[in-house]
Design a protein around this motif. Structure first.
Motif, mmCIF file in Angstrom:
data_model
loop_
_atom_site.group_PDB
_atom_site.id
_atom_site.type_symbol
_atom_site.label_atom_id
_atom_site.label_comp_id
_atom_site.label_asym_id
_atom_site.label_seq_id
_atom_site.Cartn_x
_atom_site.Cartn_y
_atom_site.Cartn_z
ATOM 1 N N ALA A 34 0.641 -1.438 0.371
ATOM 2 C CA ALA A 34 -0.227 0.388 0.004
ATOM 3 C C ALA A 34 0.593 0.899 0.151
ATOM 4 O O ALA A 34 1.965 1.150 0.706
ATOM 5 N N LEU A 35 0.546 2.432 -0.459
ATOM 6 C CA LEU A 35 1.087 3.606 -0.654
ATOM 7 C C LEU A 35 0.623 4.173 0.753
ATOM 8 O O LEU A 35 -1.105 3.759 1.101
ATOM 9 N N GLN A 131 2.164 -10.119 5.648
ATOM 10 C CA GLN A 131 2.720 -8.769 5.639
ATOM 11 C C GLN A 131 2.428 -7.572 5.237
ATOM 12 O O GLN A 131 2.174 -7.803 4.444
ATOM 13 N N LEU A 132 2.760 -6.186 5.401
ATOM 14 C CA LEU A 132 2.777 -5.915 5.092
ATOM 15 C C LEU A 132 4.087 -4.364 4.424
ATOM 16 O O LEU A 132 4.295 -3.961 5.633
ATOM 17 N N ILE A 133 3.722 -4.045 3.393
ATOM 18 C CA ILE A 133 4.693 -2.690 3.080
ATOM 19 C C ILE A 133 3.918 -2.120 2.714
ATOM 20 O O ILE A 133 3.087 -2.001 1.625
ATOM 21 N N VAL A 134 4.435 -0.833 3.788
ATOM 22 C CA VAL A 134 3.835 0.521 2.768
ATOM 23 C C VAL A 134 4.751 1.392 1.877
ATOM 24 O O VAL A 134 6.499 1.587 2.570
ATOM 25 N N GLY A 135 4.772 1.558 0.729
ATOM 26 C CA GLY A 135 5.270 2.900 0.128
ATOM 27 C C GLY A 135 4.858 4.031 0.327
ATOM 28 O O GLY A 135 4.316 4.853 0.844
ATOM 29 N N LYS A 136 6.233 5.048 0.243
ATOM 30 C CA LYS A 136 5.814 6.228 -0.196
ATOM 31 C C LYS A 136 4.602 7.391 -1.077
ATOM 32 O O LYS A 136 4.893 6.827 -2.132
ATOM 33 N N SER A 137 4.394 8.625 -0.292
ATOM 34 C CA SER A 137 3.297 8.651 -1.493
ATOM 35 C C SER A 137 4.305 9.503 -1.991
ATOM 36 O O SER A 137 4.363 9.955 -1.839
ATOM 37 N N ASP A 138 3.630 9.592 -3.863
ATOM 38 C CA ASP A 138 3.803 11.138 -4.756
ATOM 39 C C ASP A 138 3.395 12.297 -4.144
ATOM 40 O O ASP A 138 3.630 13.283 -4.231
ATOM 41 N N SER A 139 2.222 12.191 -3.691
ATOM 42 C CA SER A 139 1.718 13.541 -3.096
ATOM 43 C C SER A 139 1.944 14.015 -1.877
ATOM 44 O O SER A 139 2.337 13.883 -0.984
#
Length: 139
Positions: A34-35, A131-139
């Protein structure tokens, strides 16, 4: 028309099969991605589907001071033991509990939410992890 011993034997086999089936709690073997800022569903399902409406259902995240992310007991969420960083950000699909769906919806995901989550059906001593992976949002 079946009657006599053969009918009784067939009925006994069917009853034994329906009661002898053991359920398994399953989740995604692949990480959920997810972001930051998104809502995400952490899947958890009892197979074959059996109602868990009256069960104590726990979602935990080991390694936190207070490991409980979501506690559902007696048909409603119990907020007393919930980790503060998850207040007002978690929900079960209550209308799906009768189908064995214990998936957790996590709202407004944060970078700090990344990690392993465990879904537990307390009385059945069953658990599954995701497992949850969280990425940075571009906004």
């Amino acid at each position: 028309m079946m009657n006599g011993p053969s009918f009784f034997f067939l009925a006994m086999i069917l009853i034994k099969q329906s009661h002898g089936v053991s359920s398994e709690l399953t989740s995604s073997h692949q990480p959920i991605v997810a972001l930051a800022g998104d809502d995400v569903i952490l899947p958890c399902q009892l197979q074959p589907a059996v109602s868990v409406s009256s069960e104590t259902l726990l979602w935990t995240r080991p390694g936190l001071d207070l490991k409980y992310i979501h506690v559902h007991r007696a048909g409603r969420p119990m907020l007393m033991n919930q980790n503060r960083s998850y207040y007002n950000r978690t929900a079960l699909f209550v209308d799906q509990l009768m189908n064995g769906n214990v998936s957790l919806k996590l709202f407004r995901v944060k970078l700090s939410d990344a990690g392993r989550y465990t879904c537990i059906i307390d009385s059945k001593k069953m658990e599954a992890s995701v497992q949850l992976i969280v990425g940075k949002s571009d906004s």
